[in-house]
Motif scaffolding. Structure first.
Motif, mmCIF file in Angstrom:
data_model
loop_
_atom_site.group_PDB
_atom_site.id
_atom_site.type_symbol
_atom_site.label_atom_id
_atom_site.label_comp_id
_atom_site.label_asym_id
_atom_site.label_seq_id
_atom_site.Cartn_x
_atom_site.Cartn_y
_atom_site.Cartn_z
ATOM 1 N N CYS A 1 0.859 -1.323 0.120
ATOM 2 C CA CYS A 1 0.010 -0.009 -0.113
ATOM 3 C C CYS A 1 0.806 1.304 -0.010
ATOM 4 N N THR B 1 -3.291 -0.619 -2.351
ATOM 5 C CA THR B 1 -4.396 0.309 -2.319
ATOM 6 C C THR B 1 -3.380 1.758 -2.119
ATOM 7 N N CYS C 1 -7.489 -0.182 -4.545
ATOM 8 C CA CYS C 1 -8.354 1.082 -4.655
ATOM 9 C C CYS C 1 -7.288 2.121 -4.707
ATOM 10 N N ASN D 1 -13.032 -4.208 -3.909
ATOM 11 C CA ASN D 1 -11.491 -4.128 -4.771
ATOM 12 C C ASN D 1 -11.752 -3.249 -6.092
#
Length: 332
Positions: free
Chosen positions: A137, A155, A173, A209
């Motif tokens: 992330c 993400t 995301c 997702n």
């Protein structure tokens, strides 16, 4: 500066090169302002007429294009020029902001938080108790992630975003600057003694997702259970999603649109800019709500709605045509 030959670009697009172009392509640009070392695209036949006056050296075009590229210019013919151009933009995309170290020393990370391998956390971010952040992330500076929230792998969360307590964001995301996930839902009731009483909002937000949420957009937490965004939803800037709303997969909401509380969207619903949807309304799979429309009742799957209040598109167009005739001919 990045530069590619037409063949290098076509190795990605897998299209058909028509014409002759030998210079290096230095950038993508819109058709009207492109120079002879830049690549543009023609995604619709109605824009063919712009090619003659354009200086672009190369254009990505649909296979049904009827014109020729001309001398020292070329087309790359593909099935879908819009999708192909997105691949071209990826080729030329500049690098994202650099992290010199994965976890900035000014980030505040609770000792109970779980940080996945390869995750990056920027300056002045706050990661609260029992938060879980997935592998790889990217948390940019000044992000707040409060207690017991989870972030899926890969993400990206841009500066200023806030994920409030107990909310869950899926994998792959993107949350753009100042997006707010899990703010209180807008719930108040009249009270003779106190005027307006705030209704506690004890639910959360669950985001699937591959969801993208634009800058300054807000997804409110549920009053009882969860506000839910399905996989692949794309939310523009300045969008409001009210408490306990449920979005199916691959819904699109354009800027300044809004859902009141407990709205249900089916899969693939498109909400145009500045459209507003009344609370407890259900909009079926694949329905389209036109820009600026106001929806006050349920919408069947596949319908297109226009106007304020929104009606079926063909009825709205008929009404507008009638009004125009009356305006132009007030005596009739």
């Amino acid at each position: 500066m990045k530069a590619f030959t037409i063949q290098e670009i076509n190795n990605v697009l897998l299209g058909e090169i028509v014409g002759n172009y030998t210079a290096k392509i230095t950038a993508p640009e819109q058709l009207e302002v492109a120079t002879n070392t830049e690549i543009s695209f023609i995604g619709n036949k109605k824009y063919e007429k712009l090619w003659h006056d354009s200086k672009a050296g190369v254009a990505v075009v649909n296979q049904d294009i009827a014109i020729e590229p001309g001398e020292n210019r070329a087309f790359i013919k593909v099935k879908n020029a819009d999708l192909a151009m997105s691949q071209v933009l990826e080729l030329f995309a500049p690098p994202t902001p650099v992290f010199k170290i994965n976890i900035h020393p000014t980030a505040v990370i609770d000792e109970t938080a779980i940080i996945g391998a390869g995750a990056k956390i920027g300056a002045n971010s706050y990661i609260g108790p029992n938060v879980s952040i997935g592998e790889n992330c990217t948390i940019y500076p000044n992000v707040t992630i409060l207690d017991e929230s989870t972030i899926g792998k890969n993400t990206v969360i841009w500066p200023g975003a806030v994920i409030r307590e107990r909310c869950h964001v899926g994998a792959h995301c993107i949350l753009h600057p100042n997006a707010v996930i899990g703010a209180d839902g807008f719930g108040f009731r009249p009270c003779p003694e106190k005027g307006l009483v705030k209704i506690p909002q004890i639910g959360n937000v669950i985001i699937g997702n591959g969801v993208e949420i634009g800058a300054n957009s807000c997804v409110d937490r549920g009053k009882f259970s969860s506000t839910v965004l399905g996989d692949g939803c794309k939310i523009d800037n300045l969008v409001q999603i009210g408490h306990n709303s449920k979005l199916g997969r691959f819904c699109i909401m354009a800027g300044n649109s809004g859902l009141a509380g407990s709205v249900t969207l089916g899969n693939g619903v498109i909400i145009g800019g500045s459209a507003s949807i009344k609370d407890h309304t259900t909009i079926g799979d694949g329905a389209i709500i036109g820009a600026g429309s106001g929806v006050a009742g349920d919408v069947e799957a596949g319908k297109t709605m226009l106007g304020y209040p929104a009606v079926e598109a063909r009825d709205a167009l008929r009404q507008w045509a009638t009004l125009k005739r009356l305006t132009n001919n007030p005596n009739k």
